[in-house]
Design a protein around this motif. Structure first.
Motif, PDB file in Angstrom:
ATOM      1  N   UNK A  43       0.650  -1.319  -0.142  1.00 10.50           N
ATOM      2  CA  UNK A  43      -0.268  -0.307  -0.083  1.00 10.50           C
ATOM      3  C   UNK A  43       0.780   1.229  -0.443  1.00 10.50           C
ATOM      4  N   UNK A  45       0.713   5.402  -0.317  1.00 11.56           N
ATOM      5  CA  UNK A  45      -0.121   6.851   0.077  1.00 11.56           C
ATOM      6  C   UNK A  45      -0.039   7.523  -1.658  1.00 11.56           C
ATOM      7  N   UNK A 101     -12.041   3.911   6.069  1.00 14.43           N
ATOM      8  CA  UNK A 101     -11.832   4.148   4.662  1.00 14.43           C
ATOM      9  C   UNK A 101     -12.796   3.436   3.735  1.00 14.43           C
ATOM     10  N   UNK A 102     -12.740   3.960   2.418  1.00 12.40           N
ATOM     11  CA  UNK A 102     -13.425   3.573   1.896  1.00 12.40           C
ATOM     12  C   UNK A 102     -13.074   1.576   0.979  1.00 12.40           C
TER      13      UNK A 102
ATOM     14  N   UNK B  35      -3.461  -2.137  11.221  1.00 11.76           N
ATOM     15  CA  UNK B  35      -4.724  -2.131   9.858  1.00 11.76           C
ATOM     16  C   UNK B  35      -4.729  -3.491  10.292  1.00 11.76           C
ATOM     17  N   UNK B  37      -6.664  -6.275   7.048  1.00 10.79           N
ATOM     18  CA  UNK B  37      -7.559  -6.239   6.243  1.00 10.79           C
ATOM     19  C   UNK B  37      -7.866  -7.684   5.301  1.00 10.79           C
ATOM     20  N   UNK B  42     -11.151  -5.189   2.584  1.00 10.07           N
ATOM     21  CA  UNK B  42     -11.400  -3.498   3.399  1.00 10.07           C
ATOM     22  C   UNK B  42     -10.364  -3.370   4.832  1.00 10.07           C
ATOM     23  N   UNK B  43      -9.958  -1.979   4.367  1.00 16.10           N
ATOM     24  CA  UNK B  43      -9.205  -2.349   5.431  1.00 16.10           C
ATOM     25  C   UNK B  43      -9.679  -1.206   7.108  1.00 16.10           C
ATOM     26  N   UNK B  58      -9.789   0.508  18.552  1.00 15.55           N
ATOM     27  CA  UNK B  58     -11.018   0.694  17.622  1.00 15.55           C
ATOM     28  C   UNK B  58     -12.185  -0.868  17.608  1.00 15.55           C
ATOM     29  N   UNK B  90      -1.053  -4.627   8.288  1.00  9.91           N
ATOM     30  CA  UNK B  90      -0.590  -4.007   7.805  1.00  9.91           C
ATOM     31  C   UNK B  90      -0.209  -3.189   9.302  1.00  9.91           C
ATOM     32  N   UNK B 101       0.709   8.413   5.487  1.00 11.36           N
ATOM     33  CA  UNK B 101       0.630   7.299   5.961  1.00 11.36           C
ATOM     34  C   UNK B 101       1.457   6.663   5.175  1.00 11.36           C
ATOM     35  N   UNK B 103       3.631   2.510   4.515  1.00 14.32           N
ATOM     36  CA  UNK B 103       2.271   1.485   5.366  1.00 14.32           C
ATOM     37  C   UNK B 103       3.821   0.045   5.050  1.00 14.32           C
TER      38      UNK B 103
END
Lengths: 111, 112
Positions: A43, A45, A101-102, B35, B37, B42-43, B58, B90, B101, B103
């Motif tokens: 990933x 940014x 996040x989407x 994070x 996934x 979906x993250x 969270x 992640x 960010x 990663x």
């Protein structure tokens, strides 16, 4: 309904086409991120913006705070642009920020 | 190279085991994150640490315990692993809370 909605979910384009990926959000935000996830899983940014427009090479990101909407544009698309593009919004949660996040947009660019 | 690194890259284990994932950043950032996934890609943020202090947790089961021995490290320990814990985890860092960010490469955890 997710706080961050992306469209389309999947997008297939021919090399050279102009690409637009959309992101709408329903919460008050202080910033919006665009991320790229490569097929291998890494990933990166791409942008963080809170107003206006940012450009980096062939990538352009715009945000309209009033309309709660952002777009990511790719000009002269190339097969190496094939990836999942993820929008994320930074919002305030009490005294702290959080990032939501989407679900991502899978872009495939064919040669 | 300046980067965010995670170990291991792959982790396959049995249900009920305890495992740890390590994360290190040499970018000099103040804030680090974990994070998750899921299988649908979906993250979701799990934890955020700023200068070794927990900022965000969270709704993560307390089987997950992050530990930050110093500003450059944020490790994730998971007790009593369950099938639903299978995911890619992640680690990331940023200079300021939820700014740009950076990663790590991810750790694919498979619980059998």
């Amino acid at each position: 309904k997710n706080e961050v909605e992306q469209s389309p979910q999947n997008l297939t384009a021919q090399e050279g086409e102009f690409i637009t990926i959309n992101c709408s959000y329903s919460v008050g935000i202080s910033a919006l991120h665009w991320l790229q996830q490569h097929p291998g899983g890494g990933i990166v940014s791409l942008f963080m913006l809170s107003s206006g427009k940012k450009k980096h090479g062939r990538l352009i990101a715009t945000i309209n705070i009033q309309e709660k909407h952002s777009s990511l544009h790719i000009t002269a698309s190339h097969p190496r642009d094939s990836a999942v593009y993820i929008c994320a919004v930074r919002s305030s949660g009490g005294s702290n920020y959080k990032l939501t996040f989407g679900k991502g947009t899978l872009l495939t660019v064919n040669p | 190279d300046t980067a965010v690194s995670q170990t291991p890259k792959y982790l396959v284990t049995q249900m009920g085991n305890d495992k740890s994932i390590k994360c290190e950043q040499n970018l000099g950032h103040d804030t680090m994150y974990w994070y998750k996934q899921d299988s649908k890609k979906f993250l979701k943020i799990m934890f955020s640490y700023n200068n070794k202090e927990l900022i965000i947790n969270e709704t993560v089961p307390n089987r997950f315990s992050p530990k930050s021995p110093d500003k450059a490290h944020l490790n994730l320990h998971i007790n009593s692993l369950e099938l639903g814990d299978s995911a890619v985890y992640f680690c990331a860092s940023s200079q300021v809370n939820f700014n740009e960010q950076f990663f790590g490469p991810g750790t694919r955890l498979t619980v059998l």
